[in-house]
Write an enzyme that holds these catalytic residues in place. Sequence first.
Site, PDB file in Angstrom:
ATOM      1  N   GLU A   1      -3.799 -38.065 -26.914  1.00 41.88           N
ATOM      2  CA  GLU A   1      -3.588 -39.491 -27.248  1.00 41.88           C
ATOM      3  C   GLU A   1      -3.908 -39.856 -28.699  1.00 41.88           C
ATOM      4  O   GLU A   1      -3.253 -40.689 -29.283  1.00 41.88           O
ATOM      5  CB  GLU A   1      -4.383 -40.385 -26.293  1.00 41.88           C
ATOM      6  CG  GLU A   1      -5.878 -40.127 -26.334  1.00 41.88           C
ATOM      7  CD  GLU A   1      -6.653 -40.923 -25.294  1.00 41.88           C
ATOM      8  OE1 GLU A   1      -6.046 -41.705 -24.551  1.00 41.88           O
ATOM      9  OE2 GLU A   1      -7.891 -40.763 -25.246  1.00 41.88           O
TER      10      GLU A   1
ATOM     11  N   GLN B   1      -5.913 -37.156 -22.475  1.00 40.94           N
ATOM     12  CA  GLN B   1      -7.072 -37.693 -23.188  1.00 40.94           C
ATOM     13  C   GLN B   1      -7.746 -36.552 -23.946  1.00 40.94           C
ATOM     14  O   GLN B   1      -7.165 -35.511 -24.142  1.00 40.94           O
ATOM     15  CB  GLN B   1      -8.036 -38.327 -22.187  1.00 40.94           C
ATOM     16  CG  GLN B   1      -7.430 -39.527 -21.502  1.00 40.94           C
ATOM     17  CD  GLN B   1      -8.385 -40.184 -20.520  1.00 40.94           C
ATOM     18  OE1 GLN B   1      -9.302 -39.551 -20.019  1.00 40.94           O
ATOM     19  NE2 GLN B   1      -8.164 -41.455 -20.233  1.00 40.94           N
TER      20      GLN B   1
ATOM     21  N   HIS C   1      -6.450 -15.204   5.257  1.00 42.85           N
ATOM     22  CA  HIS C   1      -5.461 -15.186   4.183  1.00 42.85           C
ATOM     23  C   HIS C   1      -5.280 -16.498   3.451  1.00 42.85           C
ATOM     24  O   HIS C   1      -4.663 -16.526   2.399  1.00 42.85           O
ATOM     25  CB  HIS C   1      -4.129 -14.659   4.723  1.00 42.85           C
ATOM     26  CG  HIS C   1      -4.188 -13.196   5.010  1.00 42.85           C
ATOM     27  ND1 HIS C   1      -4.654 -12.714   6.205  1.00 42.85           N
ATOM     28  CD2 HIS C   1      -3.901 -12.125   4.246  1.00 42.85           C
ATOM     29  CE1 HIS C   1      -4.640 -11.395   6.162  1.00 42.85           C
ATOM     30  NE2 HIS C   1      -4.184 -11.008   4.991  1.00 42.85           N
TER      31      HIS C   1
ATOM     32  N   GLU D   1     -17.601 -11.253   3.951  1.00 43.58           N
ATOM     33  CA  GLU D   1     -17.127 -10.006   4.571  1.00 43.58           C
ATOM     34  C   GLU D   1     -18.069  -8.871   4.196  1.00 43.58           C
ATOM     35  O   GLU D   1     -18.462  -8.756   3.035  1.00 43.58           O
ATOM     36  CB  GLU D   1     -15.749  -9.669   4.001  1.00 43.58           C
ATOM     37  CG  GLU D   1     -14.629  -9.886   4.960  1.00 43.58           C
ATOM     38  CD  GLU D   1     -13.300  -9.461   4.342  1.00 43.58           C
ATOM     39  OE1 GLU D   1     -13.278  -8.944   3.209  1.00 43.58           O
ATOM     40  OE2 GLU D   1     -12.284  -9.673   5.019  1.00 43.58           O
TER      41      GLU D   1
ATOM     42  N   ARG E   1       0.893  -1.162   0.000  1.00 44.71           N
ATOM     43  CA  ARG E   1       0.000   0.000   0.000  1.00 44.71           C
ATOM     44  C   ARG E   1       0.932   1.214   0.000  1.00 44.71           C
ATOM     45  O   ARG E   1       1.923   1.228   0.707  1.00 44.71           O
ATOM     46  CB  ARG E   1      -0.890   0.041   1.240  1.00 44.71           C
ATOM     47  CG  ARG E   1      -1.585  -1.264   1.533  1.00 44.71           C
ATOM     48  CD  ARG E   1      -2.960  -1.367   0.912  1.00 44.71           C
ATOM     49  NE  ARG E   1      -3.469  -2.738   1.090  1.00 44.71           N
ATOM     50  CZ  ARG E   1      -4.334  -3.340   0.312  1.00 44.71           C
ATOM     51  NH1 ARG E   1      -4.828  -2.712  -0.738  1.00 44.71           N
ATOM     52  NH2 ARG E   1      -4.736  -4.562   0.538  1.00 44.71           N
TER      53      ARG E   1
ATOM     54  N   ASP F   1     -11.582 -10.771  -4.776  1.00 48.28           N
ATOM     55  CA  ASP F   1     -12.977 -10.529  -4.401  1.00 48.28           C
ATOM     56  C   ASP F   1     -13.898 -10.550  -5.599  1.00 48.28           C
ATOM     57  O   ASP F   1     -15.094 -10.526  -5.435  1.00 48.28           O
ATOM     58  CB  ASP F   1     -13.128  -9.160  -3.736  1.00 48.28           C
ATOM     59  CG  ASP F   1     -12.205  -9.038  -2.558  1.00 48.28           C
ATOM     60  OD1 ASP F   1     -11.929 -10.076  -1.953  1.00 48.28           O
ATOM     61  OD2 ASP F   1     -11.765  -7.923  -2.261  1.00 48.28           O
TER      62      ASP F   1
ATOM     63  N   ARG G   1     -19.369 -23.575  15.886  1.00 46.12           N
ATOM     64  CA  ARG G   1     -17.990 -23.028  15.871  1.00 46.12           C
ATOM     65  C   ARG G   1     -17.861 -21.998  14.755  1.00 46.12           C
ATOM     66  O   ARG G   1     -18.537 -22.103  13.736  1.00 46.12           O
ATOM     67  CB  ARG G   1     -16.958 -24.139  15.609  1.00 46.12           C
ATOM     68  CG  ARG G   1     -17.084 -25.343  16.507  1.00 46.12           C
ATOM     69  CD  ARG G   1     -16.705 -25.003  17.920  1.00 46.12           C
ATOM     70  NE  ARG G   1     -17.265 -25.952  18.866  1.00 46.12           N
ATOM     71  CZ  ARG G   1     -16.549 -26.875  19.493  1.00 46.12           C
ATOM     72  NH1 ARG G   1     -15.264 -26.969  19.275  1.00 46.12           N
ATOM     73  NH2 ARG G   1     -17.136 -27.689  20.354  1.00 46.12           N
TER      74      ARG G   1
ATOM     75  N   GLN H   1      -7.069 -37.842 -15.073  1.00 48.24           N
ATOM     76  CA  GLN H   1      -7.590 -36.585 -15.620  1.00 48.24           C
ATOM     77  C   GLN H   1      -9.039 -36.308 -15.269  1.00 48.24           C
ATOM     78  O   GLN H   1      -9.530 -35.208 -15.460  1.00 48.24           O
ATOM     79  CB  GLN H   1      -7.446 -36.593 -17.146  1.00 48.24           C
ATOM     80  CG  GLN H   1      -6.010 -36.486 -17.565  1.00 48.24           C
ATOM     81  CD  GLN H   1      -5.837 -36.841 -19.023  1.00 48.24           C
ATOM     82  OE1 GLN H   1      -5.964 -35.990 -19.880  1.00 48.24           O
ATOM     83  NE2 GLN H   1      -5.550 -38.097 -19.301  1.00 48.24           N
ATOM     84  N   GLN H   2      -9.752 -37.328 -14.800  1.00 49.46           N
ATOM     85  CA  GLN H   2     -11.137 -37.060 -14.400  1.00 49.46           C
ATOM     86  C   GLN H   2     -11.203 -36.306 -13.079  1.00 49.46           C
ATOM     87  O   GLN H   2     -12.249 -35.783 -12.714  1.00 49.46           O
ATOM     88  CB  GLN H   2     -11.926 -38.369 -14.319  1.00 49.46           C
ATOM     89  CG  GLN H   2     -12.230 -38.919 -15.708  1.00 49.46           C
ATOM     90  CD  GLN H   2     -12.846 -40.299 -15.668  1.00 49.46           C
ATOM     91  OE1 GLN H   2     -13.155 -40.829 -14.601  1.00 49.46           O
ATOM     92  NE2 GLN H   2     -13.013 -40.893 -16.827  1.00 49.46           N
TER      93      GLN H   2
END
Length: 774
Positions: free
Chosen positions: A610, A550, A281, A247, A79, A157, A275, A644-645
């Site tokens: 492939e 694939q 972060h 937020e 900043r 955001d 809870r 890859q799935q």
Amino acid sequence: MSSRVRKRIGVLTSGGDSPGMNPAVRAIVRTGIARGCEVFAIYEGYQGLVDGGDKIRKLEWEDVHGWLRVGGTLIGTARCMSFKTHEGRLQAAENLIKRGIDALIVCGGDGSLTGADIFRAEWPQLVQELVQMGRCSKKEVEPHQFFTIVGLVGSIDNDMSSTDITIGAVTSLHRICESVDCIASTAISHSRAFVVEVMGRHCGCCGADFVFLPERPPSTDWASEVCGVVERHRAQGKRQTTVIVAEGAIDAELNPIKCEDVKKVLAEHLGLDTRVTTLGHVQRGGAPAAYDRNLGTIQGVEAIEAVLRAKPNTESPMIGMRENQVTWTHEVAEAIRRKDFARAMELRDPEFAEEYAAYISSTIVDTRSIKLPENEHLNIGIVHVGAPAGGMNAATRVAVRFALNRGHKPIAIHNGFKGLMDGNFEEMSWFSVDGWNAKGGSELGTNRTLPQSDLGAVAYQLQKYGIEALLIIGGFEGFKALQQLEAARDHYPNFQIPMVQIPATISNNVPGTEYSLGSDTSLNAVTVCCDAIAQSASASRRRVFVVETQGGKTGYLSVFGGLATGAITVYVPEEGVNLERIRKDIDHMRHLFKSDNPKRSLGRIVLRTESVSQTYTTEVLSQMYMEEGQHLFDSRTSILGYIQQGVTTSPMDRIRAARQAYKAILYMEEKAKGALGRTDDVRAAAIPMRICNDFDSAVIIGIKGSSVIFTSIREALRETDMENRKSRKAWWWSYRPLIDVLSLKVAHANGIPDWTVEKVEEALRSIECDSRYY
Ligand code: ADP
């Protein structure tokens, strides 16, 4: 300035860091160099611009190696109060002029881009003042009368209106979803409630029971609302409760709603062991998701092009802005302050309102407000077809729940069309799809059987179970299934019902959509695997990995996976492969390894779809590399296969699944209702609706840009290459040249004949016209 340098371009990241900033800087540096420019990193955001000195450093091609994988920003951000002052900006202008930098690319949020705009507007005055004060000579400022600034929106955001999505928002969603998925499992064990505070707004995909968002505030009596919902969900059998508080959440009277307030309500009113977790972060961190790597890369390339295109009087272009219209976040904030929530939603991207509607109508048990009159209720069959893909379950969950809220009867058909023919039907309940938004694969079971193999049996079972609308979730087999059913409508009145396909396949080859469900999950799986492989290749120094993907006859996963992981090249069915091409690639590889710094020698990967060639298999390619690499490099293969799935469905696929399933149900309702008017007597006889047979009652629902669209199967067939199982037009193909631009090490300077500054320009020009990626 040397005559060879077209422009000197500064790049800085400012404000909050976001994953995807590094890929953007990498693309800016490499494309800049490829286009004959010099690129300077300005470290620590605007602070570096004001401080100058070694905070402004030229970056070379190799300096940004490996940056695709790194979250945050490697050139720092801070900043900077002094940039908000005139004196600070005067100093910044002086530093830029002294270094001959004539353009600046800024990647940051609302504040950073506002600062950039002020700086640009003030530039002529700053230059004049510098001369008057004797800090710069007339000659020095001569080439700097105008200054180009290009903005990229980097913010987790997704808070910039008019932007489809900001760099970093999707990765942040990955972190949020991972965290909420983890929390959900512990919550189930203890039958607890969790209240989670998050930064973003697109958190509906987490499957929380309730969300509090600033743009959609609940009434001041939100305590009763949230308790009512939680109680209804618990009554359905849920053992856990998750409430998300974004937020800045407020109620309709603008009173802030905090996690602790929600916790108190849940604990006191419902006696739940509650809870609070604040993700904080964690949401900013980690390796960028495939989507943000490619978004950063593509927008970085586009930023360089925008700099080179800029004329003295053009305004600062904002890359990724819808129609280049910037609506700053403070306008949204202002609308909220006025309690004009409708306006606040309007200022947001249009998908958001739809996402929100899909979320609400499928996550909250609602027995009254959105229920349809009884004569509009439908028996909706849901079937999965083809190979499993992320998002099949997520789409099913939303379809089932939204259907229940509307009063329909959702009926799962297990094991694809084979199961349908066998009568493997099951009525679904609200709770039966709990947790399905995250689950990869296909809970209903799926296979490649097509209706054609026994149309009579299909019609018989649809009749037997009174199916009045059919939702097909699947890939190219799903497409073919829809085609076969539609074509047989004349013979089988039971097919004269609304039928909608939601494309779902990792290959991303279904006509009628730009993205099929599962393609994003898969791209992330490919990216994670390639990261590991690239790391291994780098550790063994001189190694080229040939990675097999694939995708059927479609190179999407190789091209976008290659872009996301920095592959040297890709072999894809769209262009094929021959000896000449392999020879050139080997030359290029030799060249790369030869010019590596011996201390930092790198491994490299290439991606091969492939089906690209039966002769030049992955193994053969690797052996050719090995043989020809001699002492310079060796080669290994890695076949990704079913990995890859993916395991968990990616947030992007969850969001797309929810939007499409929600709209698919609405579409079926509309079509059935149209038919109902004409068939009251038929309904009375308890025979399924019979005359829903217009072309647009058998459709593919797809994503195009930021919209959800419907294409009738007949129309889609016109653009389909049936033999190669894909659409004739592939929007993503225009990004293919980026692989070469970003991996061919300053090729034009090193004499590789194929690539010159002009060639790069030509390749990039085709991309400019197509910015559908964002
Ligand atoms: P973000 O870009 O993520 O919204 P900030 O609002 O903190 O983050 O802005 C980042 C930096 O941009 C500030 O530290 C300041 O240097 C610069 N900046 C922000 N607003 C202005 C402004 N109105 N004028 C000049 N510079 C500004």
